[in-house]
Design an enzyme around this catalytic site. Structure first.
Site, short mmCIF file in Angstrom:
data_model
loop_
_atom_site.label_atom_id
_atom_site.label_comp_id
_atom_site.label_asym_id
_atom_site.label_seq_id
_atom_site.Cartn_x
_atom_site.Cartn_y
_atom_site.Cartn_z
N ALA A 174 0.81 -1.22 0.00
CA ALA A 174 0.00 0.00 0.00
C ALA A 174 0.84 1.27 0.00
O ALA A 174 0.44 2.30 -0.55
CB ALA A 174 -0.93 -0.01 1.21
N GLU A 190 -18.09 7.30 -0.89
CA GLU A 190 -18.50 6.60 -2.12
C GLU A 190 -19.52 5.51 -1.77
O GLU A 190 -20.54 5.35 -2.44
CB GLU A 190 -17.30 5.96 -2.82
CG GLU A 190 -17.70 5.32 -4.14
CD GLU A 190 -16.69 4.34 -4.71
OE1 GLU A 190 -15.65 4.10 -4.06
OE2 GLU A 190 -16.95 3.80 -5.80
N GLN A 236 -53.35 -11.48 -1.15
CA GLN A 236 -52.57 -11.18 0.05
C GLN A 236 -51.06 -11.26 -0.22
O GLN A 236 -50.28 -10.49 0.33
CB GLN A 236 -52.95 -12.15 1.17
CG GLN A 236 -52.42 -11.69 2.52
CD GLN A 236 -52.76 -12.68 3.62
OE1 GLN A 236 -52.37 -13.84 3.58
NE2 GLN A 236 -53.50 -12.23 4.61
N GLN A 263 -41.32 -9.55 -10.26
CA GLN A 263 -42.16 -10.75 -10.24
C GLN A 263 -43.64 -10.37 -10.27
O GLN A 263 -44.46 -11.02 -10.93
CB GLN A 263 -41.84 -11.56 -8.98
CG GLN A 263 -42.55 -12.90 -8.88
CD GLN A 263 -42.00 -13.93 -9.87
OE1 GLN A 263 -40.93 -13.76 -10.42
NE2 GLN A 263 -42.77 -14.98 -10.09
N GLY A 289 -45.31 -9.84 -13.53
CA GLY A 289 -45.47 -10.99 -14.42
C GLY A 289 -44.60 -10.83 -15.66
O GLY A 289 -43.51 -10.25 -15.59
N GLY A 316 -17.85 -0.59 -5.90
CA GLY A 316 -17.68 0.13 -4.62
C GLY A 316 -17.11 -0.78 -3.54
O GLY A 316 -17.16 -0.45 -2.35
N THR A 343 -17.10 -5.26 -3.18
CA THR A 343 -18.22 -6.21 -3.20
C THR A 343 -18.84 -6.32 -1.80
O THR A 343 -18.20 -5.98 -0.79
CB THR A 343 -17.76 -7.62 -3.64
OG1 THR A 343 -16.85 -8.13 -2.66
CG2 THR A 343 -17.11 -7.59 -5.01
C1 FAD Z 1 -19.86 -1.47 -14.23
C2 FAD Z 1 -18.68 -1.40 -13.31
C3 FAD Z 1 -18.22 -0.17 -12.90
C4 FAD Z 1 -17.12 -0.08 -12.06
N1 FAD Z 1 -16.68 1.14 -11.69
C5 FAD Z 1 -15.57 1.25 -10.96
C6 FAD Z 1 -15.03 2.52 -10.64
O1 FAD Z 1 -15.58 3.55 -11.02
N2 FAD Z 1 -13.90 2.58 -9.91
C7 FAD Z 1 -13.28 1.45 -9.47
O2 FAD Z 1 -12.24 1.56 -8.81
N3 FAD Z 1 -13.77 0.23 -9.75
C8 FAD Z 1 -14.89 0.10 -10.48
N4 FAD Z 1 -15.38 -1.14 -10.79
C9 FAD Z 1 -14.65 -2.32 -10.31
C10 FAD Z 1 -15.37 -2.98 -9.14
O3 FAD Z 1 -15.26 -2.18 -7.98
C11 FAD Z 1 -14.78 -4.38 -8.94
O4 FAD Z 1 -15.21 -5.18 -10.03
C12 FAD Z 1 -15.22 -4.99 -7.62
O5 FAD Z 1 -14.65 -4.31 -6.53
C13 FAD Z 1 -14.86 -6.47 -7.51
O6 FAD Z 1 -13.52 -6.68 -7.80
P1 FAD Z 1 -13.14 -7.79 -8.87
O7 FAD Z 1 -13.97 -7.57 -10.09
O8 FAD Z 1 -11.67 -7.78 -9.01
O9 FAD Z 1 -13.66 -9.15 -8.24
P2 FAD Z 1 -12.82 -10.22 -7.42
O10 FAD Z 1 -11.99 -9.52 -6.39
O11 FAD Z 1 -12.17 -11.16 -8.36
O12 FAD Z 1 -14.00 -10.98 -6.64
C14 FAD Z 1 -14.72 -12.08 -7.20
C15 FAD Z 1 -15.62 -12.65 -6.11
O13 FAD Z 1 -14.82 -13.12 -5.03
C16 FAD Z 1 -15.23 -12.51 -3.83
N5 FAD Z 1 -14.07 -12.26 -2.96
C17 FAD Z 1 -12.90 -11.66 -3.31
N6 FAD Z 1 -12.10 -11.56 -2.24
C18 FAD Z 1 -12.77 -12.11 -1.20
C19 FAD Z 1 -12.49 -12.31 0.18
N7 FAD Z 1 -11.34 -11.90 0.72
N8 FAD Z 1 -13.42 -12.90 0.95
C20 FAD Z 1 -14.60 -13.31 0.43
N9 FAD Z 1 -14.93 -13.15 -0.87
C21 FAD Z 1 -14.04 -12.55 -1.67
C22 FAD Z 1 -15.87 -11.19 -4.25
O14 FAD Z 1 -16.75 -10.71 -3.25
C23 FAD Z 1 -16.58 -11.61 -5.52
O15 FAD Z 1 -17.81 -12.21 -5.19
C24 FAD Z 1 -16.47 -1.26 -11.61
C25 FAD Z 1 -16.96 -2.50 -12.03
C26 FAD Z 1 -18.04 -2.58 -12.87
C27 FAD Z 1 -18.53 -3.94 -13.30
#
Ligand code: FAD
Length: 211
Positions: free
Chosen positions: A10, A76, A113, A170, A173, A197, A199
């Site tokens: 970092a 963010e 319902q 849903q 329909g 943002g 996951t």
């Molecule tokens: C339309 C779009 C717009 C975007 N815009 C931006 C943007 O403006 N700026 C920016 O910086 N990024 C942006 N992104 C990137 C986005 O933030 C990443 O895709 C996201 O953070 C996931 O990272 P990754 O794709 O590398 O998935 P990965 O890290 O490969 O993750 C894949 C899966 O594994 C899971 N996983 C990974 N590590 C762990 C862990 N330690 N424990 C448990 N589960 C884990 C994740 O939750 C996910 O389900 C964008 C993506 C998209 C699709």
């Protein structure tokens, strides 16, 4: 741009402003073919040995990029939660209107319902989300919105947004699957909220660290 300017890890990350117009080595690739969010292009960008003057460093010191990013992430994530609340409220409103109008088996869908209870639950959650997000906004304005709380807002509101969009669709329909009905766009555009943002799994990791 987030760039590595130093050691591994970092501390070797810096933020740099890159003037792309006419820059040697800068190239735009294709627009990626997303399943939703079509109002916002996501494109490949290539930076091949692009040079920038030292004054383009964002901030005062090299190696502060990761810290700078971390400082902005709660805002963010809260912004994504705000969008989630708006999406939930709109989905509930559209679906309420539709189910009062559409008749099946001789009565409006709302008179079943299952329809009324589904919408009652989704409306309740949208309200809970709004109250929580409003409270987070107050904390942000006061300068003390922490990472854990912002992660809770992002993860929970986006999870509820996707559930709301799915359950509301849903109730439309077959029409819900048609692009001419706005609920279909709400559904397809919601899905990304659990991914970008940070996951929702990463949000839970951050929250879990505070336990
Ligand atoms: C339309 C779009 C717009 C975007 N815009 C931006 C943007 O403006 N700026 C920016 O910086 N990024 C942006 N992104 C990137 C986005 O933030 C990443 O895709 C996201 O953070 C996931 O990272 P990754 O794709 O590398 O998935 P990965 O890290 O490969 O993750 C894949 C899966 O594994 C899971 N996983 C990974 N590590 C762990 C862990 N330690 N424990 C448990 N589960 C884990 C994740 O939750 C996910 O389900 C964008 C993506 C998209 C699709």
């Amino acid at each position: 741009m987030v760039a590595r300017t130093g050691e591994a890890g970092a501390k070797g990350i810096s933020l740099i402003v890159v003037e792309t117009a006419g820059a040697d080595g800068y190239e735009r690739g294709r627009n990626l073919d997303k399943i939703g969010l079509h109002a916002s292009d996501t494109s490949e960008l290539f930076f091949d040995n692009v040079t920038v003057p030292p004054e383009n460093l964002l901030g005062k010191e090299e190696g502060q990029g990761f810290v700078q990013l971390m400082q902005q992430l709660p805002q963010e994530r809260l912004a994504l939660a705000v969008g989630a609340v708006a999406s939930m409220e709109r989905a509930v409103k559209l679906t309420t209107e539709y189910t009062k109008e559409r008749k099946a088996f001789g009565k409006p869908l709302m008179d079943f319902q299952n329809t009324a209870f589904t919408l009652a639950e989704r409306k309740t959650e949208a309200m809970i989300a709004r109250v929580f997000v409003d409270w987070c906004i107050e904390r942000l304005v006061a300068g003390d919105l922490d990472t854990v709380t912002a992660s809770m807002a992002k993860y929970w509101c986006s999870d509820k947004q996707v559930q709301t969009a799915d359950e509301c669709l849903q109730l439309f329909g077959g029409y819900g699957y048609m692009q001419e009905y706005p609920i279909s766009r709400i559904f397809i555009d919601s899905r990304i909220q659990k991914i970008y943002g940070g996951t929702n799994e990463i949000m839970k990791l951050l929250i879990a660290r505070s336990l």
